[in-house]
Scaffold this active site. Structure first.
Site, PDB file in Angstrom:
ATOM      1  N   GLY A 134     -23.965   4.191   1.127  1.00  0.00           N
ATOM      2  CA  GLY A 134     -23.148   4.690   0.183  1.00  0.00           C
ATOM      3  C   GLY A 134     -23.211   3.984  -1.211  1.00  0.00           C
ATOM      4  O   GLY A 134     -23.313   2.904  -1.602  1.00  0.00           O
ATOM      5  N   VAL A 135     -23.575   5.111  -1.957  1.00  0.00           N
ATOM      6  CA  VAL A 135     -24.041   4.763  -3.579  1.00  0.00           C
ATOM      7  C   VAL A 135     -23.083   5.503  -4.417  1.00  0.00           C
ATOM      8  O   VAL A 135     -23.471   6.049  -5.377  1.00  0.00           O
ATOM      9  CB  VAL A 135     -25.528   5.021  -3.811  1.00  0.00           C
ATOM     10  N   GLY A 136     -21.832   5.262  -4.218  1.00  0.00           N
ATOM     11  CA  GLY A 136     -20.769   5.712  -4.933  1.00  0.00           C
ATOM     12  C   GLY A 136     -20.635   4.816  -6.169  1.00  0.00           C
ATOM     13  O   GLY A 136     -21.501   4.134  -6.692  1.00  0.00           O
ATOM     14  N   LYS A 137     -19.304   4.675  -6.752  1.00  0.00           N
ATOM     15  CA  LYS A 137     -19.261   3.835  -7.807  1.00  0.00           C
ATOM     16  C   LYS A 137     -19.408   2.315  -7.569  1.00  0.00           C
ATOM     17  O   LYS A 137     -19.638   1.719  -8.615  1.00  0.00           O
ATOM     18  CB  LYS A 137     -17.888   4.289  -8.340  1.00  0.00           C
ATOM     19  N   VAL A 138     -19.099   1.843  -6.132  1.00  0.00           N
ATOM     20  CA  VAL A 138     -19.323   0.537  -5.912  1.00  0.00           C
ATOM     21  C   VAL A 138     -20.753   0.438  -5.610  1.00  0.00           C
ATOM     22  O   VAL A 138     -21.620  -0.522  -6.076  1.00  0.00           O
ATOM     23  CB  VAL A 138     -18.507  -0.107  -4.723  1.00  0.00           C
ATOM     24  N   GLY A 139     -21.261   1.235  -4.507  1.00  0.00           N
ATOM     25  CA  GLY A 139     -22.648   1.029  -3.990  1.00  0.00           C
ATOM     26  C   GLY A 139     -23.690   1.279  -5.002  1.00  0.00           C
ATOM     27  O   GLY A 139     -24.807   0.337  -5.194  1.00  0.00           O
TER      28      GLY A 139
ATOM     29  N   LYS B   7       0.906  -1.216  -0.075  1.00  0.00           N
ATOM     30  CA  LYS B   7       0.020  -0.105  -0.101  1.00  0.00           C
ATOM     31  C   LYS B   7       0.826   1.262  -0.184  1.00  0.00           C
ATOM     32  O   LYS B   7       2.052   1.184   0.533  1.00  0.00           O
ATOM     33  CB  LYS B   7      -0.834  -0.084   1.304  1.00  0.00           C
TER      34      LYS B   7
END
Length: 379
Positions: free
Chosen positions: A195-200, A95
């Site tokens: 959370g409804v960003g690019k994944v959600g 990381k």
């Protein structure tokens, strides 16, 4: 490039680097890089190269201190070792973190400095995107560091990794449903998405349009909510508390980590927890509490591997269908982890950790056996 040193140099900004930290898990290598001209300060932590070159994202965060940045790099690189092992990838875990505010301090010069810093490791660590780092940023980093994935398609990359991350979480949720309810059929189930960003957002679309589930969501971004509602019919609530107060079958955290607190576990109705957020468990007693309440937890580093599978495939020349087929294996791996947990009388989190450790040990190479990795293909 400015100063680059191993992380034992406590003269840099008076940062202390104790090896006794809980986050230090016998890491192979931790490096500190600094370029005063661009304002860059960052770390690369390599937890393991037992299965191959370390692979993991680069994040930019305005940490409260350099010590916090160091701890984050340690913690996240270990998680990447486990995630990559469970995904069956020929990679260890690493990381990178940049200690800066992406809203006010991100510049091409700073990103270039980070790229040059990573390049000094000569392929022992391959970078990708994470919090605060976009595909466009990775194009800048990749211009000086050939060991960069997650770039734009015009730069030879695979682009947005949210597509396969959401697909993997869906497969993990299907596996959890099979193990808990005897069927992977999610039709009619009430699933709460935080959370409804690019994944959600993509996960919600899978669940509504393909699985027939009832989905209720929460997100502080009105724009993100509107974008999702343009695609599928979902219910919306204003907060996490309101979401968790509903009679959910599944709770799916896809935003911030450390959401599974003792208080949340004690009161939520969901019998399955499966989401794409990293580091969801907040407290050592939480896995035991989940088990006591008969809540089946699908460990995040098992089900949210789609993004790293995508960028790992980029290393050998990206093929979407090949990467998707590998992510589909999350279903079988999750079933095996749940069965191991029941057999050994441990939590799914402990079972997933042990499975990852077993895979790393089985494929273990001597440390520093190979010092270089071929650069990521470019167009």
């Amino acid at each position: 490039m400015g100063f680059v040193a191993p992380a034992g140099d406590s003269e840099h900004n008076n940062i202390d680097f104790p090896f006794g930290l809980n986050e230090f898990a016998d890491h192979e290598q931790v490096c500190l890089g600094r370029d005063p001209e661009s304002g860059f300060t960052g770390f690369v932590a390599i937890h393991s190269t037992a299965l191959g070159p370390a692979l993991g994202g680069c994040r930019m965060v305005p940490y409260a201190s350099g010590a916090d940045a160091y701890r984050d790099a340690l913690r996240l690189s270990q998680a990447m070792s486990y995630k990559n092992a469970l995904a069956g990838l020929p990679h260890g875990g690493g990381k990178a973190v940049i200690w800066a505010d992406p809203a006010t301090q991100k510049t091409p010069a700073l990103l270039t400095a980070m790229g040059r810093f990573i390049a000094t490791l000569q392929g022992r660590y391959i970078t990708a995107g994470d919090v605060g780092i976009s595909v466009a940023d990775l194009d800048v980093i990749g211009a000086v560091n050939p060991w960069t994935t997650g770039r734009s398609p015009r730069r030879g990359g695979a682009g947005d990794s949210g597509i396969l991350t959401a697909f993997g979480v869906w497969q993990g949720m299907r596996a959890a449903a099979t193990y808990r309810w005897g069927s992977d059929d999610l039709s009619g189930r009430l699933i709460g998405i935080e959370g409804v960003g690019k994944v959600g957002r993509r996960l919600s679309v899978h669940l509504v349009s393909e699985a027939g589930a009832r989905v209720v969501v929460t997100d502080p971004s009105a724009e993100a909510i509107a974008q999702l509602q343009d695609q599928v019919d979902v219910s919306v609530v204003s907060s996490r508390d309101e979401l968790l107060a509903m009679p959910l079958d599944v709770y799916s955290p896809n935003a911030l980590g450390r959401v599974l607190t003792a208080d949340v576990v004690a009161t939520m109705s969901a019998t399955i927890v499966c989401g794409g957020a990293n580091n969801q468990v907040a407290g050592h007693d939480v896995p035991t509490m989940l088990a006591a309440r008969e809540v089946l937890y699908a460990p995040d580093f098992l089900v949210n591997c789609g993004g790293v599978v995508q960028v790992a495939d980029e290393v050998i020349g990206f093929d979407f269908h090949r990467a998707r087929a590998r992510v589909a294996q999350v279903y079988d791996t999750a079933l095996a982890v749940f069965a191991r947990a029941d057999r050994d009388g441990i939590s799914p989190l402990a079972a997933a950790t042990q499975e990852a450790q077993d895979r790393i040990a089985a494929g273990s190479q001597p440390r520093f056996a190979s010092s270089t990795q071929s650069a990521v293909p470019r167009e």
